[in-house]
Design a protein around this motif. Structure first.
Motif, short mmCIF file in Angstrom:
data_model
loop_
_atom_site.label_atom_id
_atom_site.label_comp_id
_atom_site.label_asym_id
_atom_site.label_seq_id
_atom_site.Cartn_x
_atom_site.Cartn_y
_atom_site.Cartn_z
N CYS A 1 0.86 -1.19 0.00
CA CYS A 1 0.00 0.00 0.00
C CYS A 1 0.89 1.24 0.00
CB CYS A 1 -0.96 0.00 1.19
SG CYS A 1 -0.15 0.16 2.79
N HIS A 2 0.25 2.39 -0.23
CA HIS A 2 1.01 3.63 -0.42
C HIS A 2 0.41 4.78 0.38
CE1 HIS A 2 3.20 1.72 -3.71
NE2 HIS A 2 2.05 1.14 -3.98
N SER A 3 1.28 5.61 0.92
CA SER A 3 0.88 6.75 1.74
C SER A 3 1.22 8.06 1.02
CB SER A 3 1.59 6.71 3.09
OG SER A 3 2.95 7.13 2.96
N THR A 4 0.98 9.16 1.69
CA THR A 4 1.34 10.47 1.15
C THR A 4 2.85 10.64 0.99
OG1 THR A 4 1.18 11.30 3.43
CG2 THR A 4 -0.72 11.68 1.99
N VAL A 5 3.63 9.75 1.54
CA VAL A 5 5.08 9.80 1.34
C VAL A 5 5.42 9.50 -0.12
CG1 VAL A 5 7.30 8.80 2.04
CG2 VAL A 5 5.55 9.26 3.76
#
Length: 289
Positions: A11-15
């Motif tokens: 999964c992916h974050s705002t980073v």
């Protein structure tokens, strides 16, 4: 830990190109019953300490993660790294070099879009990420939806951001061997992400996996958000044939954009060896916080 463990390892974050912070992702994962979690931002590990702390605060076990972009046979392929040391200097340096070309590519994408009457796309995309080193096609897609060029991000990719369309600019990423080496030398396991997404012939796909294994790659993402049920079976069979461990991850980016939510995938087929089984010593339990 068995194949029925609710592990979400992609999964992916705002980073990178997600819309939720590592902390909000952890809360969402925990609320959806995830027991083992990994944040795998694109070519970036800057959110790892935050993600681990948040996972432990919600009672989840954690594996360090990233998703590295590589070029293979003219295609961009993604390699997920799991269970590595996030302080490994070689990995940190390799990821920094991989990110380095993103700003130039993004400016070329904006110039290409301007030729078809879409102006200010670089500045618009940058609002969604803040750091030019991490800018991606997804950020451009969100901007084009915001300004009304398209109805959703899928339409943006179809009309503008895929090969042969205005706005598409290829990027030369890391080599496959480099990415696998960085991950394994840092103590982790390299996994081919969502193989069903790549436009390879059977011969090219076999070449990808053959080279991947030769470099020390050990895993394949079998159950993931972009795979069909038939592809679950196909890549489970491939894992058995090639002796690869299997991974599971939603590839969640955003509540509004992702095909499936964190923790909502079916379990891995029982006959497979889960990647978390071979990484048992690298799993960071909540008590380690």
């Amino acid at each position: 830990m068995v194949s029925t463990l609710n592990a979400d390892l992609h999964c992916h974050s705002t980073v990178s190109d997600g819309t939720l912070s590592p902390e909000d992702l952890a809360a969402r994962a925990a609320n959806n019953g995830v027991e083992l979690w990994a944040l795998t931002d694109h070519d970036e590990i800057g959110g790892q300490l935050r993600a681990r702390a948040a996972a432990h605060a919600h009672g989840m076990a954690y594996l360090c993660g990233t998703e590295i972009s590589v070029t293979f046979a003219g295609e961009t392929v993604h390699i997920v790294g799991l269970g590595f040391d996030p302080l490994d200097p070689q990995l940190i340096d390799g990821l920094a070099r991989t990110r380095g070309g993103r700003e130039l590519r993004a400016r070329d994408m904006a110039a290409s879009l301007a030729k078809v009457g879409i102006h200010g796309a670089f500045e618009g995309a940058l609002k969604y990420v803040g750091n030019p080193d991490l800018i991606s096609r997804t950020h451009f897609a969100r901007h084009l939806v915001e300004v009304g060029v398209c109805n959703d991000t899928s339409e943006v990719f179809r009309r503008f951001l895929t090969e042969g369309k205005p706005g598409f600019v290829p990027h030369r990423w890391a080599g496959l061997g480099d990415a696998v080496h960085w991950i394994t030398e840092a103590g982790g396991v390299a996994v081919v992400a969502h193989p069903g997404r790549y436009r390879f012939s059977p011969t090219e796909e076999y070449a990808l996996f053959t080279e991947f294994i030769a470099h020390g790659g050990r895993g394949v993402e079998v159950v993931t958000g972009s795979h069909t049920s038939a592809e679950f079976v196909r890549y489970a069979d491939l894992a058995i044939e090639l002796g690869l461990v299997a991974s599971r991850g939603s590839d969640f980016h955003s509540p509004a954009e992702s095909r499936i939510d964190l923790g909502k995938l079916p379990p891995l087929p029982a006959q497979l060896t889960p990647v978390w089984q071979v990484l048992a010593e690298r799993v960071q339990a909540p008590t380690a916080a």
